[in-house]
Design an enzyme around this catalytic site. Structure first.
Site, PDB file in Angstrom:
ATOM      1  N   CYS A 105       0.667  -1.295   0.134  1.00 19.34           N
ATOM      2  CA  CYS A 105      -0.024   0.035   0.030  1.00 19.34           C
ATOM      3  C   CYS A 105       0.827   1.488  -0.102  1.00 19.34           C
ATOM      4  O   CYS A 105       1.181   1.725   0.985  1.00 19.34           O
ATOM      5  CB  CYS A 105      -0.994  -0.053   1.294  1.00 19.34           C
ATOM      6  N   CYS A 109      -0.530   4.055   2.206  1.00 21.09           N
ATOM      7  CA  CYS A 109      -0.212   4.038   3.663  1.00 21.09           C
ATOM      8  C   CYS A 109       1.224   4.301   3.866  1.00 21.09           C
ATOM      9  O   CYS A 109       1.337   4.717   5.000  1.00 21.09           O
ATOM     10  CB  CYS A 109      -0.578   2.396   4.123  1.00 21.09           C
ATOM     11  N   ASP A 110       2.075   3.680   3.182  1.00 20.45           N
ATOM     12  CA  ASP A 110       3.613   3.771   3.682  1.00 20.45           C
ATOM     13  C   ASP A 110       4.680   4.452   2.645  1.00 20.45           C
ATOM     14  O   ASP A 110       5.535   4.523   3.234  1.00 20.45           O
ATOM     15  CB  ASP A 110       3.990   2.131   3.342  1.00 20.45           C
TER      16      ASP A 110
END
Ligand code: NAP
Length: 330
Positions: free
Chosen positions: A153, A156-157
């Site tokens: 992701c 997200c990261d």
């Protein structure tokens, strides 16, 4: 499966302790398909209940920007879009429950769905919209370094890889779109693709090829991920020559496709060899009154708009089904 339901089946109504509830439409999953089904079911006065699953909003909620959902000419954030879907469904009475379907029994109506929180839903009809999850590479080091440099992701990261070197594995729309997103943070993004041609659409592919921060390793696969506490190197292999080499990286983002989240329905619903639920043109599974919509039943299109459309269609059909098939009076 033993849901130990003998006492509840005979009296399919709420028993007052909130552990058992009869619902007209139970929607399993809260991505675009589930929330669109909830909107349509709510507007049909069916008081739908949505079990969110692990991830409210599903995969799209992890997408930085959605540029191909009509009505948003400038694009919209994935999370923001899901939030709007949810608010619209709730405005007409859909109930969202942060819970996970753990066991199902579709052998007879009302259908039984037991949740992780221990609640038992007795559902007159069910719409399955459990979506799909990222496929793993299954190479040494992948599991060990997940969350320590390996990610599925970018939204997200990505932030953790400011001015770092990352590789993105895959050549489809997801890999390319997420590579473009990662250029906001990373110093360099290298797409590692097993063929010599991207699968991604022309527009995205062109954007990637012309981005100075993106490099592409063609005909290359990842054989191993290694490091010391966090990712440091990947072992790459040239698929034409078989030659292997080490490549230093800080992050490995893997976007090599998805598989449907349907294991819960094994032995109860018909599915294809890849686990996608088989539905007819009316979103109906092989069990009357049990519908499936979105990526759990769609190996082909897998778009927000097609999933939302399938969800709406499933709810319309559930409404017809309930009209024509009332539960017998007990
Ligand atoms: P995908 O289209 O199935 O692409 C998967 C990619 O991973 C392919 O390039 C494939 O290589 C590669 N791959 C598969 N298994 C591999 C392995 N074991 N090792 C190395 N590479 C591997 O999946 P996706 O990109 O997640 O897209 C899924 C669907 O969502 C598609 O229909 C896509 O159009 C849609 N989507 C659309 C958008 C958008 O419209 N903006 C954004 C994201 C996703 P090969 O090419 O050699 O098969």
């Amino acid at each position: 499966m033993d849901l130990n339901l003998s006492s509840t089946v005979s009296n399919p109504s709420s028993n007052g302790d909130d552990q058992e509830e009869l619902v007209r439409v139970l929607i399993i999953g809260s991505g675009p398909a589930g929330l669109s089904a909830a909107l349509y079911a709510a507007r049909a006065d069916l008081d739908p209940v949505v079990l969110t699953g692990m991830e409210l909003g599903g995969q799209v909620s992890l997408t930085f920007a959605v540029e191909n959902y009509p009505g948003f000419p400038e694009g919209i954030g994935g999370m923001e879009l899901v939030d709007l879907f949810q608010k619209q469904a709730q405005r007409f009475g859909a109930r969202i429950e942060f819970d996970l379907a753990a066991e199902v029994d579709f052998s007879d109506r009302p259908y039984k769905v037991k949740t992780q929180n221990g609640k038992l839903y007795l559902a007159e009809s069910v719409i399955i919209s459990t979506g799909a999850s990222a496929v793993h590479l299954n190479v040494p080091g992948e599991n060990e370094f997940t969350g320590r440099g390996v990610s599925y992701c970018a939204t997200c990261d990505g932030w953790f890889f400011k001015e770092k070197e990352v590789i993105v594995v895959g050549g489809g729309d997801s890999a390319v779109e997420e590579s473009l997103f990662l250029t906001r943070y990373a110093e360099n993004v290298t797409i590692v693709h097993r063929r010599d041609e991207l699968r991604a659409g022309a527009l995205l592919s062109e954007r990637a090829k012309s981005n100075p921060k993106i490099n592409i390793f063609w005909n290359t696969v990842v054989k191993e991920i290694s490091g010391n506490g966090a990712v440091q190197t990947v072992k790459l292999q040239d698929t034409l020559t078989g030659e292997e080499r080490e490549h230093e990286v800080d992050g490995v983002f893997i976007f090599i496709g998805h598989s449907p989240n349907t294991s819960l329905f094994k032995d109860q619903l018909d599915m294809d060899k890849n686990g996608y639920l088989i539905v007819d043109n009316f979103m109906q599974t092989n069990v009357p009154g049990v519908y499936a919509a979105g990526e759990a039943a769609d190996p082909h299109f897998r778009q927000v708009i097609t999933s939302a459309g399938m969800g709406a269609a499933a709810a319309i059909q559930a409404n017809h089904f309930l009209d024509e098939n009332p539960l017998p009076e007990k």
